[in-house]
Structure formats: C-alpha cells, structure tokens
Design a protein around this motif. Structure first.
Motif, PDB file in Angstrom:
ATOM      1  N   ILE A  31      15.187  23.475  78.567  1.00 37.38           N
ATOM      2  CA  ILE A  31      15.067  24.839  78.022  1.00 37.38           C
ATOM      3  C   ILE A  31      16.405  25.551  78.107  1.00 37.38           C
ATOM      4  O   ILE A  31      16.839  26.225  77.157  1.00 37.38           O
ATOM      5  N   SER A  69       9.158  25.943  75.931  1.00 37.22           N
ATOM      6  CA  SER A  69       8.508  26.695  77.011  1.00 37.22           C
ATOM      7  C   SER A  69       7.005  26.798  76.771  1.00 37.22           C
ATOM      8  O   SER A  69       6.212  26.784  77.723  1.00 37.22           O
ATOM      9  N   THR A  87      12.914  29.281  84.717  1.00 38.60           N
ATOM     10  CA  THR A  87      12.534  29.247  83.297  1.00 38.60           C
ATOM     11  C   THR A  87      12.673  30.634  82.670  1.00 38.60           C
ATOM     12  O   THR A  87      13.235  30.796  81.575  1.00 38.60           O
ATOM     13  N   PRO A 124       5.901  27.446  84.201  1.00 38.91           N
ATOM     14  CA  PRO A 124       7.228  28.076  84.271  1.00 38.91           C
ATOM     15  C   PRO A 124       7.426  28.822  85.583  1.00 38.91           C
ATOM     16  O   PRO A 124       6.500  29.446  86.102  1.00 38.91           O
ATOM     17  N   TRP A 137      12.091  20.259  82.744  1.00 40.36           N
ATOM     18  CA  TRP A 137      11.761  21.254  81.725  1.00 40.36           C
ATOM     19  C   TRP A 137      12.784  22.389  81.708  1.00 40.36           C
ATOM     20  O   TRP A 137      13.255  22.811  80.639  1.00 40.36           O
ATOM     21  N   ASN A 138      13.137  22.882  82.883  1.00 41.73           N
ATOM     22  CA  ASN A 138      14.094  23.994  82.944  1.00 41.73           C
ATOM     23  C   ASN A 138      15.457  23.606  82.409  1.00 41.73           C
ATOM     24  O   ASN A 138      16.131  24.404  81.741  1.00 41.73           O
TER      25      ASN A 138
END
Length: 930
Positions: free
Chosen positions: A351, A367, A382, A378, A347-348
C-alpha cells in the motif's frame, strides 16, 4: 491444564509424600526485593573494542550437581516446568504451595524455575519475592532474576540486580553479561555503561564466548559506535551466522548501506550460509541506495537459495519495498502477489508502495482487499500511508473517510494518526478541522506543534503561525530545525521582516546556521521580505559549500517576488563563481525571468543552454519555454516547443492555450482545446473562456459553461469571473448578473469582473453601486478594481465621481495609482471634452507618462477635432513608438475630419514611405444557435 495438574498431584498423594490438601493453602505473601535506587558506575581501564550480536535470554537451566531426592520430587518439578510453558497464575500459586509443603524449594533449580514461572504468568512482584527468599544463590539464579526483569521491561531493576550480584562477589559468566548488555541498551543508552560491561568481559576473560561478542557487536551498533562493532567483529575468532548478521544489520542501522552490502558480499565469499536476516538487510541496503540492479542480483541469489514464494515473508516484504521505492511498482506487485502467507507488513509495504508512486486508485483498492480478509485488518501504519497520499493529492473526501474509519477501528487515536490527519486537513485548506484536532489532542508532541505551525503558514495565516510559535517557546518545549523551518515560511512579506530576523537569531543561538536547509529557508525569507542585501550576504557566507539548492533558493526567490533582473544576475554569478550544477528548477526560474523582462535574445540563449545540457527534455522546462515564448508574442516558437514536448501533461496544454489566448489567437486555441488529451481543470476552463470572450462566441462559451457545471467547477471564484467576462463581452449582461448573484462565495475577481461588465455596457451608476456593496461586504479593492471602476465612469460620463475615486484610492483604500489608472483619468477627461484639463493632468503626473497615456489623449483630440493639440500629442507619440502605425492613422483621420486634406495626405505618404502597415481589420460572425 488444571486436569493435568490434578492428576500429578493425585499421583503424589498416592505415594504418601503429602498428607494435606495443597490446593487449600492461601497464596504466599509477595515480599518485594529491595533494589538500590542509584546504579553504580561500572568502569575499567581496558577500553572496549567490539559491538552488536544477538542476546539469548535465560531460558534453560544449566546442569547443576544433582542429589538423590525422594520419589515424587521430580513430579513437583515437572509441575513447575509445565507452568513455565503454559503460565497460569492460579495453578502456579497452587503448585508453589505444593512445592513449599514438599520441602523442595531448597533445590535451586526448582526455586529458579519458580522465579521464571511467576514472571511469565505476569506476576513480576512474586518473582522478586521468591528470589529474595532464596538463601544461597548461584550464578544461574542471579541470571534468571536479571532475565525476568528484562522480560518484564523492568530494565533498571535488571541493572540493579546485576550491580548487587557484583557487590556480593558472585562469579559472572558470559550469559550474565549478555543479559546485562541488553538491559543497558534498553534503558540507559549511555556508551560508557556499555563500555563498563565490555571491560568486565575483558577482565573475566569471557570474550571467547561467541554469544557475548555478538551481543557487544549489536549493542555498540545501536549506540552509534560502528567502529567498536567492527573491531569486536574482526577479533571474534569463531564467527557464526549471528555475528555476520549483527554486523550487517548494524551497518544498516547506522545508515551505512554501502558497508552493509560489503559485509554481505564478504559473508557470501567466506562460504557462510546466508539466512533470511542477511538477505533482508542486503535488500534494504539496496533500497536505501536506490540501486535496483544490485537489488535484483540479491533477489536472484535469494531465489537460488530457495527464499521465494513459500518461505520467509520478511525477505519478500523487503523485495516489495525495494521495487516500490525504485519506481518499479509492477515488479513490486508481482512479488506481493506471490507471497503465499501475507502478514500485516506485506500489505502495508505494498500500500505504501502504491502511495509513494502516486497510484491512488491502486492504493485504496488494495486497502479494500485487505479489509475483506478478516485475518488481517488495517493498522495505524496503513492509515498513515493512505493519509499521506490524501495529503499530497489533496483528497479531502477520502481523507475524511479514513478519519472516520480510524475512529471506528481504534478506541483512541494515537498521536501519529492525529498528526497525519492534521497534515492532511491543512494540505486540503481545512484549517478549522486542523485546529479542532490540535485542541482535542491530549498528548501533543513536537510534530503536532510543527504541523499546526506549518499548516497556518501554508494557508496564509502567518500571524497565527507566529503566535503559535511564541506559545511553543513560552511553554519551554524543546523545538528542532523542523519547527524553525515551519515558522520561517510564514515570513513572506516585508511586514514580517523583523520577526524573520528574530527567528534567524534563534537559529544562530541553536546552532542551525551551518545546516544547508536552514540557510536556504533564510535566503527565501529575506527575499520574500524584500531584503535582497541580506539574502546575498547569506549566499556569500556559504558560497564555498553552497549547493544547487542554495542557488535555486536565491534565483527562485527573486523570480517569484518580481526581482527578475536580480534573478538573472544570480544565475550568471552561479555559473561564474560556483561549482554547483544547474537543474530544472534553476532554468524554470531563469526562463520565467526572461519572459517577464521580455528579453527575447536572452530567453533564446537560455533555451539553447537547456537544449545543450539536455534539461529541455524535462516537461517543466518545456512548459516554462512555452509560457516565455507566449509572453514574447512568438506564437510559432511556443507551438514548436509544445510539439517537441514528448511527455506533455495538463500544464503543458494550459501553457500553450494561454499563450495562444494572450496573443489573440483565440480561434487556434479553441481548435487545440478540442484535441485536449486530459480532463480540463479550472485553469484550462478559465483560459478557454477567455478565448471565447475574445471571439464573442457565446455558442461555444455556453458549451464550455455546461461542461464546467458537469465537472462541478462552477463554484470556483475564478471560473465565475471568467464566465461573467465571457457573457458580458458577448452582450448578455443579464446572464453575467445571474451568475454573479448565484455564486455562493465571491472573491475580488468576481466583483471586478461584474464592475467591468457594467462599465462595458455603460452602466456606470450600477458599477458604482456594486463597488459600494463590495466595500460593505468587507472585500478589499485592488488596482484592477479601480481600473474597472474608472473605466465605467469614463464610459458613462461620470467624470466628477471618477475623479473623486481616483483622488481617494490611495488614502482611503491603500491602492497606489499606477499607469493604467492615469490612462483611465485621461480617457475620462478627454471623452467629456475637457482636453486642456487632461493635458494638464498629464504634465502634473509624478511619473513619466507612457504611450498609453498619450494614446488616450490623442484619441480624445481626434474625437473632438482639436488639431493643434492632436499634432502636439502626435509628435510625442511618434517619438515614443515610431513604428506604431495606429498613431499616424488616428492623426490623419483627425486632419480629414477638420478638412485639412493636405496634412492628411502628407502624413499618409510618410506612412507609405517608411513602409508601415496597419493590421487588417476583420469581423467575426458566430453561426449557430444562441
């Protein structure tokens, strides 16, 4: 677990091994192992030759000589092994007591397991105590104790135990050295200590062990000695996958992505089975090189090996990073969506990919999706990615939202988050909040200070930036080049030259002067402070190694500070004496210099040069060309450059609208504005309001005013000034006054516009009152303020007041008179009929009067019918601007008014003979509702 332990104990009881309740015994006393405070130096005459590898910590007992033990002994050992797997301190204490009563602690494997079990249960001190009670230790026990210290992050204790082991003459094995290498790498980080352990391995003949070689390869690479890593790798006879991965990751760690890819290809060609570690490193190396094509090849190889979709998220995370950093966000998002089990890094990375490519909405949307997944939330990484995006795009509201989320999410904000928040607020011109964060930060690091200093400098608080730098030095905190670069940017005017020189001295003392970034910052500093001689001296001192950035620093510095001729000379010097190639920054500044100097021929030459080198395709260069042609008054070329610009941005539209507006093509500007491809910003609205002002079109001005209110631009000071000008020129002084009064924050532009509006409507007394009110408010007047004020006095007949302001503007307000002020005084005296006084004023001027001064004088002579003086002034003007037909017409009208028809006819015949033509006059009527 307690139930299982109880069953085993009951079985032991049934066999009558123990006659007492083992769980009723108190816990044993912790006797700490006395470790040496000094770590002895380990050295050898044999120089180390290798590095890097994967360390296998002590976990499994090697086979020792087994003796016959009574029935139930192995049950106790099973209990201890079970406590190693599932550590629980209370159970472990009870089992320890049970083992003590059973008399099995003399068995080394049992004692060793107990040492390890206490450590895994979080009681390092008990591990030390048990180890100290073992009377006859073998190498396995020592290895276990070193391992326990390493796993408990007691690295210095681990090294002390290792030294004690050598002092007692215990025979080392390869595992001992592997663990010792890990301890040395974690705590001391000195190459000579690592070389000492390496020498022991050579002396003991242990380098045949592949694990030891891998550990050395890994350790040397982490110490920055990649050469030793390579030598060990080459001399390792039995290389396994860990050996190759250690070498590949070592190259990547030492910023050698080319070598990383070379070893990866070599591994593949040798038939070694590639795993996720090697693939991740190869993809990361392609990312460092921004080599998308090579990264795609590795991606295809990974798919061929089956590393896609369902397995090895680390490989897929590396691919997301690769495509993102190479600008291919769509493919990055495709890979991200195909990850079945996304971890926090996934995810990071995605993003951050959106953020680094300026995709604001996508980054925040992702996010939000991340928050909806309760399994992954997060973290600080993040927050840092999104805050960086807010800082670069000046998204204050979103940044505040992230600040609030971080406070709710974390009990205490880390220094990295605080630094990022400070950077965001300073970029959004919120220095008050930046200062609060700085003052409340308890664990400030150097980045915190640098961010605060840079924030002050960027927001025009040069004094505060310099004071904070001095405070940093006073506290004896070590600063880096980043600190110097942050404070040197605050030296942006001649009054800070001395401080800039002091910082230059500090750079020399600290050895930063050989750094190109440092040299560039100093060149900009000296140029901003007006010391061009020092700037050129610095440039000459690095001329042999000067890159494009160095030359651009000099050229841009000259252009931005009004040294346009020097900018062009530097560009010529760059092309003649340097191997550095120009780029868009070079040409943008050179084109701007040509435009400001009105060098039409040179500007077209630079345009041709840009076209020849294909840099004219850059939108920034095209925007500079549009502006340049607008300043030349060549609207056709400006429009042609705009039409040829294939990738226009909002700046392109603003440039062409400004060019049209400045050249009295207001109608064309309004027509073009209707086809605008972007949402107009403050500059667009100010420019188009100027066009409405020229046309006197209040109907269209009101429409734009409505759009400004809906877009929430009406609070902008420059928009307010433009609205005041527009309504004033359209005859609605009352609306101008209302806009000024309703403005929550007034700047000098707003004050100047209303003073000009009063003057335009012959309200000289109100203009003077407004000027006095402005002075009381603390606003400092500028040269434009006095031009408007003197003009208002001239239109209202306040000659004495106007002369008084002219005489005191330099002494009381620090504004030196320029030619426009002289024109206003001549016009003021001339309008009141004091022609001889005006003529005397011109003759006594400290600078040579230009055509504007004499033109005002000629207009006054015409108005009052003074033919003799008008003829004298006209002859001067004909010499200054022989092709300006307006002067001839004005003098001819003066002849007609005085009845001197013969002179008027003669002058008009002369105008016809030289084929001068006056521009056709016209009137505009705006048909529509007001």
């Amino acid at each position: 677990m307690i139930h299982r332990v109880g069953k085993i104990v009951l079985r032991i009881y049934s066999k009558s091994i123990l006659k007492v309740d083992p769980f009723s015994l108190p816990r044993i006393r912790n006797n700490h192992l006395q470790l040496p405070t000094e770590i002895p130096s380990i050295s050898s005459n044999n120089s180390p030759r290798f590095c890097h590898g994967s360390c296998h910590l002590f976990d499994e007992m090697p086979h020792r000589t087994q003796c016959l033990y009574p029935i139930g002994f192995f049950d106790v050992l099973d209990l201890i092994e079970y406590c190693k797997v599932r550590p629980n301190i209370q159970n472990l204490v009870n089992v320890h007591a049970l083992a003590l009563k059973a008399g099995v602690l003399a068995h080394l494997p049992t004692s060793t397991s107990l040492v390890v079990a206490y450590s895994r249960a979080g009681d390092y001190s008990s591990s030390v105590a048990v180890f100290g009670e073992i009377s006859c230790k073998d190498v396995v026990v020592w290895n276990a104790m070193i391992t326990v210290a390493v796993e408990s992050e007691m690295f210095r204790d681990a090294i002390s135990v290792f030294v004690q082991m050598m002092q007692e003459g215990i025979k080392l094995d390869s595992l001992t050295l592997v663990i010792a290498i890990l301890a040395v790498s974690k705590t001391i980080k000195r190459l000579d200590y690592l070389q000492g352990v390496h020498s022991l391995g050579v002396q003991k003949g242990l380098l045949l062990d592949c694990d030891l070689c891998n550990a050395l390869i890994n350790a040397y690479a982490k110490h920055g000695d990649l050469g030793s890593s390579e030598r060990i790798f080459i001399e390792t006879e039995m290389k396994d996958i860990i050996s190759w991965n250690s070498m590949i990751s070592g190259c990547l760690t030492n910023n050698q992505p080319d070598m990383c890819l070379w070893y990866f290809k070599k591994m593949v060609s040798c038939g070694i089975e590639v795993d996720n570690v090697g693939l991740s490193c190869a993809i990361s190396a392609s990312t460092c090189l921004l080599d998308l094509s090579n990264g795609k090849v590795v991606h295809g190889f990974a798919i061929k090996l089956g590393y896609n979709k369902t397995a090895h998220v680390s490989v897929q995370n590396s691919l997301v990073s690769l495509y993102s950093k190479c600008g291919d966000v769509d493919d990055a998002h495709t890979v991200f969506r195909e990850i079945c089990v996304k971890d926090l890094v996934s995810w990071n990375t995605m993003i951050n990919g959106f953020s680094s490519n300026g995709m604001i909405l996508e980054a925040f949307h992702l996010s939000r999706q991340m928050q909806l997944r309760r399994s992954i939330q997060p973290d600080a990484v993040t927050i840092l990615s999104l805050l960086s995006l807010c800082a670069e795009s000046m998204l204050l509201i979103e940044g505040k939202t992230l600040h609030g989320f971080a406070i709710r999410r974390f009990n205490r904000l880390g220094v990295l988050v605080i630094n990022s928040l400070m950077n965001m607020y300073s970029k959004c011109n919120q220095m008050e909040k930046t200062e609060i964060l700085f003052m409340l930060s308890q664990n400030r690091d150097l980045v915190t200070w640098n961010t605060m200093i840079s924030g002050y400098a960027q927001n025009g608080n040069s004094r505060f930036a310099q004071l904070l730098f001095k405070k940093l030095m006073y506290q004896c905190l070590k600063f880096t080049l980043s600190t110097v670069l942050a404070v040197i940017s605050s030296c942006n005017s001649p009054k800070f030259l001395q401080f800039g020189k002091s910082v230059h001295g500090w750079q020399m003392i600290l050895g930063f002067t050989n750094n190109i970034l440092s040299v560039n910052s100093l060149i900009c500093m000296y140029t901003n402070c007006g010391d061009l001689k020092a700037s050129y001296a610095l440039l000459q001192s690095v001329s042999t190694v000067a890159d494009t950035a160095c030359w651009n620093a000099m050229i841009a510095g000259c252009t931005q500070n009004g040294y346009f001729s020097e900018s062009l000379e530097t560009f010529k010097l760059m092309r003649r004496e340097s191997d550095a190639k120009h780029d868009f920054v070079t040409l943008v500044n050179v084109i701007s210099a040509c435009g400001n100097l009105n060098l039409v021929f040179h500007g077209k030459l630079v345009h041709g040069f840009a076209h020849k080198t294909l840099i004219d395709e850059d939108v920034r260069v095209m925007n500079a060309l549009i502006t340049m042609y607008g300043r030349f008054g060549d609207v056709d070329c400006a429009e042609l450059a705009f039409d040829l610009c294939s990738n226009r941005n909002l700046c392109s539209w603003n440039c062409i609208l400004s060019a049209l507006s400045q050249n009295k093509e207001a109608k064309t500007a309004l027509q073009l504005f209707q086809n605008l491809d972007f949402e107009p910003d403050e500059i667009t609205n100010s420019t188009i309001l100027s066009a409405c002002t020229q046309l006197g079109s209040i109907r269209q001005g009101k429409q734009i005013h409505g759009h400004i209110v809906r877009s929430d631009f009406h609070k902008n000071c420059f928009i307010v000034a433009a609205l005041i000008d527009m309504y004033s020129n359209c005859g609605r002084l009352d609306i101008s006054i209302n806009i000024f009064n309703s403005s929550p924050k007034k700047n000098i532009a707003s004050w100047n516009s209303l003073i000009a509006a009063y003057g335009f409507h012959s309200e000289g007394q109100k203009a003077i009152s407004l000027f006095n009110e402005m002075i009381k408010s603390g606003e400092k007047p500028t040269k434009t303020t006095f031009i408007n004020l003197l003009s208002a006095c001239a239109h209202s007949g306040f000659v004495n007041e106007g002369l008084r302001y002219y005489n005191c503007m330099s002494d009381e307000y620090g504004v030196e008179p320029v030619m426009e002020h002289h024109v206003c005084v001549v016009d003021m005296l001339g309008r009141s009929g004091r022609l001889h006084e005006a003529y005397e004023f011109i003759e006594n001027m400290m600078v040579k009067p230009d055509h504007g001064v004499w033109g005002a004088m000629l207009s006054s002579c015409n108005y009052h019918g003074d033919i003799e003086m008008g003829k004298k002034v006209g002859e001067i003007l004909f010499g200054l601007e022989p092709k300006n037909v307006g002067y001839y017409v004005s003098l001819a009208n003066a002849y007609v008014a005085a009845g001197s028809w013969s002179d008027a006819v003669q002058l008009r015949n002369f105008v016809q003979d030289v084929r001068l033509k006056k521009p056709t006059g016209y009137s505009l009527v705006d048909v529509g509702l007001y």
